[in-house]
Write a protein that holds these residues in place. Structure first.
Motif, short mmCIF file in Angstrom:
data_model
loop_
_atom_site.label_atom_id
_atom_site.label_comp_id
_atom_site.label_asym_id
_atom_site.label_seq_id
_atom_site.Cartn_x
_atom_site.Cartn_y
_atom_site.Cartn_z
N TYR A 44 6.64 -0.72 7.63
CA TYR A 44 6.37 0.76 7.27
C TYR A 44 7.45 1.37 6.64
O TYR A 44 8.43 1.50 7.46
CB TYR A 44 5.66 1.70 8.26
N ILE A 100 -1.89 2.93 10.27
CA ILE A 100 -0.73 2.17 9.49
C ILE A 100 -0.41 0.84 10.21
O ILE A 100 -0.49 -0.33 9.64
CB ILE A 100 0.60 3.00 9.46
N VAL A 156 3.73 -1.09 3.62
CA VAL A 156 3.24 0.28 3.57
C VAL A 156 4.18 1.32 3.30
O VAL A 156 5.13 1.33 4.20
CB VAL A 156 2.19 0.80 4.73
N LEU A 188 1.01 -1.19 0.00
CA LEU A 188 0.04 -0.06 -0.05
C LEU A 188 0.86 1.19 0.10
O LEU A 188 1.69 1.43 0.74
CB LEU A 188 -0.77 0.04 1.33
#
Length: 259
Positions: free
Chosen positions: A143, A133, A120, A57
């Motif tokens: 992340y 998140i 992400v 994402l």
């Protein structure tokens, strides 16, 4: 041969004001403004992680340019964007690569299931929503992002706004973001910060920059800031490029694996 006359203040301002601001393509600034790049090479490092991911994402993707620069995208790749012109641009760029673009306001909850992604990413999010998140990351997921740091380009910003309070200057500090990530249950893997030289060679570049990066001087218009633009133009004409410094930090965090 006689040289052409230099563009006037009015011509430069009108030119900068007329340039489209959709997407995150900064090629128009070539020869008119420069910004040093962080040493870690975010786009390259992001592409390496995308190459190993199964579901990714990209948050606040802009026009999708950075995501699209990766040689390989995971089989499941999704990007979010809130500004309609950028949604359209990102869709045109990313759909042929098999990525889905979802229109989602930057402050809205992420419209995805818990644990949907193992990676992400985000380049220059307006704000990192740590709880969201952490929620959409799978256990063990990462992340990886490049954030704008505190007082970024404030030499330029404060020319237009005047001195800003300390709470504005210290916003987006890496220490505060570390605390926010940890409070959401993420483990910090890497956090590095750099300040980088920026130069603006003419007032048209300043106008376009402030219109494109709208959070720098909220509500900026040429009409509202004409005196400040004229004084900065005169300064550039007399002294050469206007120098400011951007702030960037690299952020890598991990959702802990389940026990």
């Amino acid at each position: 041969m006689a040289s052409l006359p230099s563009p006037t203040f009015e011509e430069l301002v009108a030119e900068g004001d007329a340039v489209p601001t959709d997407g995150w393509d900064f090629s128009w600034f070539e020869g008119r403004a420069t910004e040093a790049r962080p040493s870690w090479g975010y786009a390259r490092a992001m592409a390496e992680r995308l190459g190993r991911a199964s579901a990714a994402l990209d948050i606040q993707t802009g026009g999708g340019e950075v995501l699209a620069s990766a040689a390989r995208l995971p089989a499941l790749t999704v990007a979010t964007e809130g500004w309609p012109p950028n949604v359209a641009k990102a869709t045109a760029l990313l759909h042929p690569r098999g990525a889905v673009v979802v229109a989602s306001a930057q402050d809205a909850p992420l419209p995805f299931a818990d644990g949907a992604f193992d990676l992400v990413t985000s380049r220059h999010p307006v704000r990192a929503h740590w709880a969201e998140i952490a929620r959409v990351l799978r256990p063990g997921g990462t992340y990886f992002a490049q954030h704008v740091g505190p007082s970024s380009a404030y030499e330029l910003v404060e020319h237009f706004t005047g001195p800003l309070p300390e709470e504005n200057r210290s916003a987006r500090h890496p220490d505060g973001e570390r605390a926010g990530a940890e409070a959401a249950g993420l483990e910090i893997v890497d956090l590095r910060a750099e300040r980088l030289r920026m130069e603006f060679y003419d007032i048209g570049a300043v106008v376009h920059f402030l219109k494109k990066v709208v959070w720098m001087v909220p509500g900026f218009t040429v009409e509202a800031y004409l005196p400040q633009l004229r004084s900065l133009h005169e300064r550039i004409e007399a002294e050469g490029p206007f120098v400011a410094h951007s702030a960037r930090h690299l952020f890598e965090a991990r959702r802990p694996p389940t026990a």
